[in-house]
Design a protein around this motif. Structure first.
Motif, PDB file in Angstrom:
ATOM      1  N   GLU A  34       0.834  -1.198   0.000  1.00 32.80           N
ATOM      2  CA  GLU A  34       0.000   0.000   0.000  1.00 32.80           C
ATOM      3  C   GLU A  34       0.872   1.253   0.000  1.00 32.80           C
ATOM      4  OE1 GLU A  34      -4.095  -1.201   2.244  1.00 32.80           O
ATOM      5  OE2 GLU A  34      -2.267  -1.212   3.462  1.00 32.80           O
ATOM      6  N   PHE A  35       1.960   1.200   0.734  1.00 34.57           N
ATOM      7  CA  PHE A  35       2.895   2.322   0.756  1.00 34.57           C
ATOM      8  C   PHE A  35       3.503   2.527  -0.631  1.00 34.57           C
ATOM      9  CE2 PHE A  35       7.185   4.041   1.452  1.00 34.57           C
ATOM     10  CZ  PHE A  35       6.877   5.207   2.133  1.00 34.57           C
ATOM     11  N   LEU A  36       3.885   1.433  -1.287  1.00 35.09           N
ATOM     12  CA  LEU A  36       4.500   1.519  -2.616  1.00 35.09           C
ATOM     13  C   LEU A  36       3.556   2.093  -3.669  1.00 35.09           C
ATOM     14  CD1 LEU A  36       6.493  -1.838  -2.953  1.00 35.09           C
ATOM     15  CD2 LEU A  36       7.406   0.472  -2.597  1.00 35.09           C
ATOM     16  N   ALA A  37       2.263   1.915  -3.490  1.00 39.22           N
ATOM     17  CA  ALA A  37       1.295   2.393  -4.482  1.00 39.22           C
ATOM     18  C   ALA A  37       1.382   3.908  -4.677  1.00 39.22           C
ATOM     19  CB  ALA A  37      -0.119   1.990  -4.075  1.00 39.22           C
ATOM     20  N   ASP A  38       1.679   4.646  -3.622  1.00 36.94           N
ATOM     21  CA  ASP A  38       1.828   6.107  -3.713  1.00 36.94           C
ATOM     22  C   ASP A  38       2.648   6.560  -2.507  1.00 36.94           C
ATOM     23  OD1 ASP A  38       1.722   8.819  -4.158  1.00 36.94           O
ATOM     24  OD2 ASP A  38      -0.468   8.938  -4.229  1.00 36.94           O
TER      25      ASP A  38
ATOM     26  N   THR B  16       4.012   8.945  -1.048  1.00 37.79           N
ATOM     27  CA  THR B  16       4.090  10.384  -0.792  1.00 37.79           C
ATOM     28  C   THR B  16       3.236  10.686   0.434  1.00 37.79           C
ATOM     29  OG1 THR B  16       2.149  10.927  -2.122  1.00 37.79           O
ATOM     30  CG2 THR B  16       4.278  10.844  -3.277  1.00 37.79           C
ATOM     31  N   PRO B  17       3.475  11.802   1.109  1.00 40.68           N
ATOM     32  CA  PRO B  17       2.584  12.156   2.213  1.00 40.68           C
ATOM     33  C   PRO B  17       1.122  12.255   1.771  1.00 40.68           C
ATOM     34  CG  PRO B  17       4.582  13.467   2.341  1.00 40.68           C
ATOM     35  CD  PRO B  17       4.626  12.720   1.026  1.00 40.68           C
ATOM     36  N   ALA B  18       0.874  12.843   0.610  1.00 37.64           N
ATOM     37  CA  ALA B  18      -0.500  12.969   0.110  1.00 37.64           C
ATOM     38  C   ALA B  18      -1.108  11.598  -0.182  1.00 37.64           C
ATOM     39  CB  ALA B  18      -0.534  13.842  -1.142  1.00 37.64           C
ATOM     40  N   GLY B  19      -0.317  10.702  -0.752  1.00 35.33           N
ATOM     41  CA  GLY B  19      -0.800   9.358  -1.037  1.00 35.33           C
ATOM     42  C   GLY B  19      -1.139   8.589   0.229  1.00 35.33           C
ATOM     43  N   LEU B  20      -0.283   8.714   1.240  1.00 30.37           N
ATOM     44  CA  LEU B  20      -0.563   8.037   2.504  1.00 30.37           C
ATOM     45  C   LEU B  20      -1.775   8.650   3.188  1.00 30.37           C
ATOM     46  CD1 LEU B  20       2.904   7.293   4.128  1.00 30.37           C
ATOM     47  CD2 LEU B  20       1.383   5.755   2.912  1.00 30.37           C
ATOM     48  N   ALA B  21      -1.923   9.962   3.097  1.00 26.64           N
ATOM     49  CA  ALA B  21      -3.083  10.623   3.699  1.00 26.64           C
ATOM     50  C   ALA B  21      -4.375  10.093   3.075  1.00 26.64           C
ATOM     51  CB  ALA B  21      -2.981  12.134   3.532  1.00 26.64           C
ATOM     52  N   ALA B  22      -4.383   9.934   1.766  1.00 25.08           N
ATOM     53  CA  ALA B  22      -5.560   9.395   1.085  1.00 25.08           C
ATOM     54  C   ALA B  22      -5.835   7.967   1.528  1.00 25.08           C
ATOM     55  CB  ALA B  22      -5.364   9.462  -0.432  1.00 25.08           C
ATOM     56  N   ARG B  23      -4.780   7.186   1.674  1.00 28.61           N
ATOM     57  CA  ARG B  23      -4.942   5.787   2.081  1.00 28.61           C
ATOM     58  C   ARG B  23      -5.452   5.702   3.519  1.00 28.61           C
ATOM     59  NH1 ARG B  23      -4.630   1.412  -1.244  1.00 28.61           N
ATOM     60  NH2 ARG B  23      -2.893   2.402  -2.264  1.00 28.61           N
ATOM     61  N   VAL B  24      -4.876   6.494   4.422  1.00 25.35           N
ATOM     62  CA  VAL B  24      -5.308   6.501   5.821  1.00 25.35           C
ATOM     63  C   VAL B  24      -6.765   6.929   5.917  1.00 25.35           C
ATOM     64  CG1 VAL B  24      -4.998   7.672   8.050  1.00 25.35           C
ATOM     65  CG2 VAL B  24      -3.000   6.801   6.814  1.00 25.35           C
ATOM     66  N   THR B  25      -7.136   7.955   5.165  1.00 22.42           N
ATOM     67  CA  THR B  25      -8.513   8.442   5.163  1.00 22.42           C
ATOM     68  C   THR B  25      -9.469   7.364   4.670  1.00 22.42           C
ATOM     69  OG1 THR B  25      -7.775  10.714   4.848  1.00 22.42           O
ATOM     70  CG2 THR B  25     -10.049  10.225   4.239  1.00 22.42           C
ATOM     71  N   ALA B  26      -9.086   6.649   3.615  1.00 16.25           N
ATOM     72  CA  ALA B  26      -9.938   5.597   3.063  1.00 16.25           C
ATOM     73  C   ALA B  26     -10.117   4.456   4.055  1.00 16.25           C
ATOM     74  CB  ALA B  26      -9.347   5.078   1.753  1.00 16.25           C
ATOM     75  N   VAL B  27      -9.041   4.050   4.713  1.00 12.07           N
ATOM     76  CA  VAL B  27      -9.146   2.959   5.688  1.00 12.07           C
ATOM     77  C   VAL B  27      -9.986   3.386   6.881  1.00 12.07           C
ATOM     78  CG1 VAL B  27      -7.795   1.564   7.321  1.00 12.07           C
ATOM     79  CG2 VAL B  27      -6.975   1.860   4.987  1.00 12.07           C
ATOM     80  N   ALA B  28      -9.767   4.600   7.362  1.00 17.11           N
ATOM     81  CA  ALA B  28     -10.530   5.096   8.504  1.00 17.11           C
ATOM     82  C   ALA B  28     -12.021   5.205   8.157  1.00 17.11           C
ATOM     83  CB  ALA B  28      -9.980   6.432   8.964  1.00 17.11           C
ATOM     84  N   ALA B  29     -12.329   5.623   6.946  1.00 17.82           N
ATOM     85  CA  ALA B  29     -13.730   5.759   6.517  1.00 17.82           C
ATOM     86  C   ALA B  29     -14.408   4.406   6.384  1.00 17.82           C
ATOM     87  CB  ALA B  29     -13.809   6.520   5.197  1.00 17.82           C
ATOM     88  N   ALA B  30     -13.639   3.381   6.049  1.00 24.30           N
ATOM     89  CA  ALA B  30     -14.193   2.037   5.868  1.00 24.30           C
ATOM     90  C   ALA B  30     -14.537   1.364   7.205  1.00 24.30           C
ATOM     91  CB  ALA B  30     -13.212   1.167   5.095  1.00 24.30           C
ATOM     92  N   ARG B  31     -14.011   1.903   8.295  1.00 22.93           N
ATOM     93  CA  ARG B  31     -14.271   1.299   9.619  1.00 22.93           C
ATOM     94  C   ARG B  31     -15.650   1.525  10.061  1.00 22.93           C
ATOM     95  NH1 ARG B  31      -8.730   2.734  12.768  1.00 22.93           N
ATOM     96  NH2 ARG B  31      -7.452   1.278  11.647  1.00 22.93           N
TER      97      ARG B  31
END
Length: 96
Positions: free
Chosen positions: A75-79, A81-96
């Motif tokens: 997941e880290f390799l996919a993007d 960047t700080p912006a990429g990780l922020a999007a990923r963290v937001t998506a995981v948090a929203a899925a909870r």
């Protein structure tokens, strides 16, 4: 306490949820700290900024510890960047 007494796990609380600019600032700060750089742009590629796979594990650990979201290395390799990780963290948090 006897051996028959079940251990009570410590109470755990989720880290405070950050979003938007606060989350991005937090992740940018993680990149700056682990890469030992004064500045990191939101779209700064971790590997082009001097990071490697071993240091990336420090980023992932910091994300899990600070934001309560465990990301995989893929997941880290996919993007990476700080912006990429922020999007990923937001998506995981929203899925909870």
């Amino acid at each position: 306490m006897s051996l028959d007494t079940p251990a009570v796990p410590p109470a755990t609380t989720a880290p405070p949820a950050l979003s938007g600019p606060e989350l991005l600032d937090s992740l940018t700060a993680v990149f700056r700290r682990v890469l030992e750089l004064a500045e990191v742009p939101a779209d700064g590629n971790f590997f082009l900024l001097g990071g490697d796979s071993l240091v990336a594990t420090r980023v992932l650990s910091a994300v899990a510890r600070t934001h309560g979201v465990e990301l995989t290395f893929d997941e880290f390799l996919a993007d990476p960047t700080p912006a990429g990780l922020a999007a990923r963290v937001t998506a995981v948090a929203a899925a909870r």
